[in-house]
Write a protein that holds these residues in place. Structure first.
Motif, mmCIF file in Angstrom:
data_model
loop_
_atom_site.group_PDB
_atom_site.id
_atom_site.type_symbol
_atom_site.label_atom_id
_atom_site.label_comp_id
_atom_site.label_asym_id
_atom_site.label_seq_id
_atom_site.Cartn_x
_atom_site.Cartn_y
_atom_site.Cartn_z
ATOM 1 N N GLU A 274 0.829 -1.169 -0.060
ATOM 2 C CA GLU A 274 -0.041 0.029 -0.010
ATOM 3 C C GLU A 274 0.864 0.985 -0.067
ATOM 4 O OE1 GLU A 274 -3.917 -1.491 2.606
ATOM 5 O OE2 GLU A 274 -2.336 -0.339 3.459
ATOM 6 N N CYS A 275 0.472 2.264 -0.365
ATOM 7 C CA CYS A 275 1.076 3.552 -0.455
ATOM 8 C C CYS A 275 0.343 4.434 0.438
ATOM 9 C CB CYS A 275 1.181 4.345 -1.860
ATOM 10 S SG CYS A 275 -0.654 4.780 -2.241
ATOM 11 N N GLU A 276 0.668 5.625 0.651
ATOM 12 C CA GLU A 276 0.101 6.672 1.706
ATOM 13 C C GLU A 276 -1.444 6.791 1.456
ATOM 14 O OE1 GLU A 276 1.501 9.001 -1.949
ATOM 15 O OE2 GLU A 276 2.269 7.456 -0.531
ATOM 16 N N GLU A 277 -2.135 6.391 0.262
ATOM 17 C CA GLU A 277 -3.426 6.549 0.163
ATOM 18 C C GLU A 277 -4.204 5.286 0.474
ATOM 19 O OE1 GLU A 277 -4.827 9.255 -0.932
ATOM 20 O OE2 GLU A 277 -2.825 10.523 -1.246
ATOM 21 N N HIS A 278 -3.588 4.040 0.791
ATOM 22 C CA HIS A 278 -4.187 3.001 1.348
ATOM 23 C C HIS A 278 -5.460 2.574 0.380
ATOM 24 C CE1 HIS A 278 -1.616 3.464 4.711
ATOM 25 N NE2 HIS A 278 -1.892 4.782 4.708
ATOM 26 N N GLN A 279 -5.234 2.523 -0.957
ATOM 27 C CA GLN A 279 -6.435 2.150 -1.701
ATOM 28 C C GLN A 279 -6.189 0.876 -2.354
ATOM 29 O OE1 GLN A 279 -6.572 5.653 -4.475
ATOM 30 N NE2 GLN A 279 -7.280 7.014 -2.771
ATOM 31 N N CYS A 336 -5.021 4.016 -8.551
ATOM 32 C CA CYS A 336 -5.021 4.996 -7.071
ATOM 33 C C CYS A 336 -4.707 6.213 -7.241
ATOM 34 C CB CYS A 336 -3.607 4.358 -6.504
ATOM 35 S SG CYS A 336 -3.295 5.017 -4.849
ATOM 36 N N SER A 337 -5.296 7.235 -6.603
ATOM 37 C CA SER A 337 -5.031 8.558 -6.735
ATOM 38 C C SER A 337 -3.614 9.229 -6.372
ATOM 39 C CB SER A 337 -6.363 9.232 -5.620
ATOM 40 O OG SER A 337 -5.837 9.070 -4.176
ATOM 41 N N CYS A 338 -2.833 8.164 -5.956
ATOM 42 C CA CYS A 338 -1.309 8.644 -5.516
ATOM 43 C C CYS A 338 -0.491 9.272 -6.834
ATOM 44 C CB CYS A 338 -0.730 7.606 -4.780
ATOM 45 S SG CYS A 338 -0.089 6.297 -5.846
#
Length: 451
Positions: A274-279, A336-338
């Motif tokens: 996961e990245c910082e957006e957790h999607q 993902c929105s990242c």
């Protein structure tokens, strides 16, 4: 960032890499740049790496040249992904039976990095990689560690079994200058060990909490019971076991920070994170080609659970082409929105290992037991530990070459050191250990409690 952490990242880390001639830092910088390439650019790079790896394996690896020929797949002429998927899926059994043959021409097995893993299925494998492959994997892990909010050089708190603590003055200096790591040993989790861990946390001030998913959950429960509320890392990195939704919520409530879930295995290293957006989990297409397959070998659809089959794009010494890791994942069709171009995986299902319990209520992580038994003793192809009461255990083993009664005695001594001298250990020697009805193998089973 404190001044000491600034020095670790910008002075001591580059000096150490220069002194040891490690390329890790340059690999890491390249990976930091590539993560924001477009989906098409990342896919093109992945396809080119896949082509190079497969063509190398077909020409320079006896195991794969024979395997490709038998499947009617030839690297001597242009081929497509549909052609590639004619190559049979590689199983753990095949790896165990062909480890030496899987080493490519031009690589001396005695000069390769070697490790033995129990994996997520309790079956031991011998894995060989080059130092370059190891450095690439470490650089990739560093990139994904930073997705939690942690920064290079900042101290880490690890909830892990069998910790490798610095013992010499040189090791302690290195630990201090490059980034201290404190440990809560999952071989013994109780009020006393958690309290000691908290004291060390207060002294070192780690910014990242890292560990087995259920082990972090267990730590969170102890902290709540002990009414300890001031531990606030920048990030939490969960790995090695499936992170259950209720455990994630509990951990986040206790630490007041989002959990970053990561998935990988020792054979091919980091698979998704996961990245910082957790999607969802971004798949590591820099180093891997990942397939989701139904039982009949066809591709799973979006949102449909499928067997994970992975080709390692950077291990030329011992290639893993279309390797079934024996876990199940769910591919995603979302973006993902990242802004990163990596494809997403919704989740991994079925990666749960039971904790076993001591008479005093302390818990012992099943993963840690396997790391200290299956991967340490020769002659064990597969094993499973079943706890039927506080004092009784059944160890089911599938023997390999070199298995004898001395190994059983050593296992019994090890178990008594962990759970007490009064326990009784019984053995079942089997030809195979069957999975659960769910299809997932459990390498530890606790029948004492059900929490």
């Amino acid at each position: 960032m404190s001044f000491m952490n600034f020095l670790r990242k910008n002075v001591f880390d580059p000096l150490y890499c220069h002194y040891t001639r490690s390329p890790r830092r340059s690999y890491w910088r390249e990976l930091e740049k590539s993560q924001f390439l477009t989906e098409k650019e990342l896919q093109d790079r992945q396809q080119e790496k896949l082509k190079r790896l497969v063509e190398f394996a077909g020409k320079e690896n006896a195991f794969y040249s024979q395997r490709f020929e038998k499947a009617g797949f030839s690297t001597g002429r242009p081929w497509t992904l549909d052609d590639f998927k004619r190559i049979p899926v590689l199983t753990k059994k095949e790896i165990r039976e062909n480890s030496a043959r899987m080493i490519s021409n031009g690589y001396d097995i005695d000069r390769l990095m070697h490790f033995k893993t129990g994996g997520s299925t309790g079956k031991s494998l011998d894995i060989y990689i080059t130092e370059e492959c190891s450095e690439l994997r470490n650089a990739c892990a560093r990139r994904h560690d930073r997705w939690t909010g942690w920064e290079v050089g900042e101290p880490i708190a690890a909830v892990w079994g069998n910790p490798q603590l610095p013992t010499t003055l040189k090791e302690r200096i290195k630990d201090t200058l490059l980034g201290p790591v404190i440990y809560l040993d999952t071989m013994c989790v109780n009020n006393a060990s958690v309290t000691a861990f908290v004291r060390e946390w207060e002294a070192v001030k780690p910014t990242l909490l890292f560990g087995h998913a259920h082990s972090i959950f267990l730590l969170a429960r102890y902290l709540r019971q002990l009414k300890i509320e001031h531990l606030r890392p920048k990030g939490i990195l969960s790995t090695s076991m499936m992170l259950l939704p209720h455990e994630r919520q509990y951990i986040e409530d206790v630490f007041q920070v989002k959990v970053t879930d990561r998935y990988g295995c020792e054979e091919v290293s980091l698979i998704g994170c996961e990245c910082e957006e957790h999607q969802g989990m971004h798949l590591n297409t820099d180093h891997l080609f990942v397939e989701f397959l139904n039982e009949d070998g066809t591709a799973s659809g979006v949102g449909e659970a499928g067997n994970l089959v992975i080709t390692d794009l950077i291990n030329y010494a011992m290639p893993f082409v279309r390797y079934r890791v024996e876990d199940v994942g769910v591919p995603s069709g979302r973006k993902c929105s990242c802004g990163r171009g990596f494809p997403l995986m919704e989740q991994v299902v079925g990666r749960i290992a039971d904790f076993l319990v001591k008479p005093d209520g302390s818990r012992v992580a099943g993963i840690s037991l396997i790391e200290n038994t299956l991967t340490k003793y020769k002659g064990l192809d597969q094993m499973q530990i079943v706890q039927t009461s506080y004092e009784e255990f059944i160890i089911r083993v599938v023997p390999g070459n070199g298995f004898n009664n001395d190994i059983k005695e050593d296992l019994s001594v090890f178990m008594k050191e962990i759970f007490g001298s009064n326990i009784k250990v019984n053995y079942e020697v089997l030809t195979s250990i069957l999975p659960e009805e769910s299809g997932k193998y459990r390498f530890t089973v606790c029948k004492v409690i059900n929490e």
